[in-house]
Design a protein around this motif. Structure first.
Motif, PDB file in Angstrom:
ATOM      1  N   LYS A  30       0.974  -1.084   0.233  1.00  0.00           N
ATOM      2  CA  LYS A  30       0.085  -0.119  -0.133  1.00  0.00           C
ATOM      3  C   LYS A  30       0.944   1.235  -0.108  1.00  0.00           C
ATOM      4  CE  LYS A  30      -4.238  -1.808   1.975  1.00  0.00           C
ATOM      5  NZ  LYS A  30      -5.515  -1.414   2.945  1.00  0.00           N
ATOM      6  N   ASP A  31       2.301   1.155  -0.063  1.00  0.00           N
ATOM      7  CA  ASP A  31       3.155   2.334  -0.286  1.00  0.00           C
ATOM      8  C   ASP A  31       3.464   2.315  -1.869  1.00  0.00           C
ATOM      9  OD1 ASP A  31       3.186   2.428   2.458  1.00  0.00           O
ATOM     10  OD2 ASP A  31       5.038   1.294   2.623  1.00  0.00           O
ATOM     11  N   TRP A  57      -9.393  12.446   1.126  1.00  0.00           N
ATOM     12  CA  TRP A  57      -8.498  12.274   1.862  1.00  0.00           C
ATOM     13  C   TRP A  57      -7.970  13.614   2.467  1.00  0.00           C
ATOM     14  CZ3 TRP A  57      -4.578   8.230  -0.982  1.00  0.00           C
ATOM     15  CH2 TRP A  57      -5.301   7.075  -0.719  1.00  0.00           C
ATOM     16  N   GLN A 102       3.754  13.939  -0.087  1.00  0.00           N
ATOM     17  CA  GLN A 102       2.954  12.588   0.442  1.00  0.00           C
ATOM     18  C   GLN A 102       1.671  12.729   0.936  1.00  0.00           C
ATOM     19  OE1 GLN A 102       3.812  10.558   4.444  1.00  0.00           O
ATOM     20  NE2 GLN A 102       5.315   9.632   3.150  1.00  0.00           N
ATOM     21  N   ARG A 105      -1.948  10.492   2.665  1.00  0.00           N
ATOM     22  CA  ARG A 105      -2.066   9.359   3.251  1.00  0.00           C
ATOM     23  C   ARG A 105      -3.631   9.085   3.492  1.00  0.00           C
ATOM     24  NH1 ARG A 105       1.815   6.799   7.038  1.00  0.00           N
ATOM     25  NH2 ARG A 105       3.911   7.765   6.494  1.00  0.00           N
ATOM     26  N   VAL A 161      -0.286   4.918   1.541  1.00  0.00           N
ATOM     27  CA  VAL A 161       0.787   6.006   1.646  1.00  0.00           C
ATOM     28  C   VAL A 161       1.227   6.252   0.126  1.00  0.00           C
ATOM     29  CG1 VAL A 161       3.067   6.892   2.481  1.00  0.00           C
ATOM     30  CG2 VAL A 161       1.446   5.230   3.717  1.00  0.00           C
ATOM     31  N   GLU A 209       3.662   8.722  -2.349  1.00  0.00           N
ATOM     32  CA  GLU A 209       4.597   9.587  -2.262  1.00  0.00           C
ATOM     33  C   GLU A 209       5.181  10.007  -3.737  1.00  0.00           C
ATOM     34  OE1 GLU A 209       9.085   9.840  -0.398  1.00  0.00           O
ATOM     35  OE2 GLU A 209       7.389   9.618   1.011  1.00  0.00           O
TER      36      GLU A 209
END
Length: 463
Positions: A49-50, A73, A86, A88, A93, A95
């Motif tokens: 999930k990054d 978000w 970034q 979240r 997350v 970036e």
């Protein structure tokens, strides 16, 4: 009275996030790509999930702002120092960085950065498997021409000359060891030699970055091989030289391996939890300092837990671990022999109660450390450790031992002794606790405690 019902946002999956990214990039006319570990792990079938993104010709902040609005978000955080942004949400997350070219100052890890092409950005990455890019329609871009082949073969290769790659950013050498541990990959020909040649450059790294890489390595599936990479490339000599004397130290008895190999095998056999695995790494680190050979030829290591606790404290302080982590690992190392030496039927309840009191909340961890320690040897089973766990749980039912408090407070003790406060109060309270642990006084029985003190008048009058 009407009941207000709060709307529950449906849980997002990866496809939802990628659709929002792709649509936002089209709407903003941005040349954006998925890159790095996210692409690598996705191709390996590992869920992540990054999500790392590169935008060519823009800083990418508008992309994250639009995605955040679409998904509800909070606004993205912008890190101007690192030229990244970034956002979240939903456990994800994201970036983003603008595609750039870098040139490093030989005396630091701070690069000279300028905007660049996708090819420039790919060239600055550490390994070809991390240099793959992906469009939002799924197409893979293998700019180096070797990334996909290396991914299939499980090889870590630098996009450029490895000596230059590691000299520019020495942290990449620790990342190489960590990827070996995480992915089970092997180093390409010439990479290990380049790491050894550039190991001295690791001295410019911050302790925090080294700690982060070591921590991630230790909780990986192939931690033993990752640590071997650090040893063979002499990176341990730069940052953790205290571990090197463990290599080649024979142990005898039930042990099959030298101290170093045994400790690494214990690490891999321990639960995937950092404090316990650090304790496994250091539990026998005091053996080289205390090694002796008895008259009958046995290898002895008198008081090696204490020496190991001192080593773990020194190393963890150097690497800026938290005080809590350092204290916990030190306690586990110091007491790690207790469960190993436990024999059912030979140890009384009072000794087990002291074990419970001494370890407190670390009791589950020291039992797991003992199991890993045992399984990394030829000892046939861990039945005694399992029995100790059951016995301790029974004696500590309702936390009656681990949360035990002195039955008489300091004020009463001072009144009974006719004395003022001082260290003697703590010593008397400890004596009372010891009497409870030995079964001489029932817990929480102040009357019995007073009778016991009447029989030990020297405690109230001593210094």
């Amino acid at each position: 009275m009407p009941v207000r019902v709060r709307a529950i946002r449906p849980q997002l999956d990866l496809a939802d996030v990628l659709d929002a990214l792709g649509l936002s990039a089209v709407e903003l006319h941005l040349d954006a790509f998925l890159v790095g570990g996210f692409v690598r792990d996705r191709l390996l079938g590992r869920e992540s999930k990054d999500i790392d993104l590169v935008v060519v010709g823009s800083d990418g902040v508008p992309l994250l702002e639009r995605v955040a609005r679409k998904l509800g978000w909070a606004r993205p955080a912008v890190f101007e120092r690192f030229a990244t942004a970034q956002v979240r949400g939903g456990g994800f997350v994201l970036e983003v960085v603008q595609a750039r070219a870098e040139r490093y100052d030989p005396e630091s890890r701070k690069p000279d950065v300028r905007p660049g092409s996708l090819e420039d950005d790919i060239a600055r990455r550490d390994f070809t498997v991390n240099a793959l890019a992906q469009r939002f329609d799924g197409r893979i871009l293998d700019v180096t021409g070797r990334g996909l082949d290396d991914l299939r073969a499980g090889i870590l290769r630098t996009p450029l000359d490895p000596v230059d790659t590691f000299s520019e950013d020495p942290l990449r050498m620790f990342r190489a060891a960590r990827f070996v541990a995480q992915l089970g990959f092997r180093l390409a020909e010439g990479v290990e030699e380049a790491m050894r040649a550039m190991a001295h450059r690791a001295s410019i790294l911050s302790a925090e970055r080294v700690r982060e890489e070591l921590s991630r390595l230790l909780v990986s599936e192939h931690a033993r091989e990752g640590m071997e990479v650090l040893r063979r490339t002499e990176l341990l000599e730069v940052w953790i030289p205290e571990l090197l004397p463990m290599v080649g130290v024979e142990q005898g008895g039930w042990h099959l391996y030298d101290v170093w190999e045994h400790s690494l095998r214990a690490v891999e056999l321990a639960p995937v939890e950092l404090v316990t695995r650090l304790a496994c790494l250091f539990h026998d680190s005091g053996k080289p300092r205390t090694h002796a050979i008895a008259a009958d030829g046995r290898h002895t290591f008198h008081d090696h837990p204490r020496a190991g606790a001192q080593i773990s404290a020194a190393v963890m302080s150097r690497l800026r671990f938290s005080n809590e982590e350092t204290s916990q690992v030190g306690a586990l190392v110091l007491h790690h022999m207790w469960p190993i030496q436990y024999r059912p039927g030979e140890v009384g309840d009072s000794a087990v109660r002291r074990f419970i009191r001494t370890l407190g909340e670390l009791r589950p961890r020291i039992l797991e450390l003992a199991r890993a320690d045992t399984r990394a040897s030829a000892y046939p089973d861990v039945e005694a450790i399992d029995e100790l766990e059951r016995r301790a749980a029974e004696l500590d039912a309702g936390s009656q031992v681990s949360r035990l408090r002195p039955p008489l407070d300091g004020h009463e003790l001072m009144e009974r002794a006719g004395r003022g406060p001082g260290p003697w109060v703590g010593r008397v309270q400890k004596a009372l606790l010891d009497a409870i642990l030995d079964g001489e006084i029932p817990a929480d029985d102040a009357v019995a405690a007073r009778r016991w003190l009447d029989g030990h008048p020297d405690l109230l009058g001593g210094d």
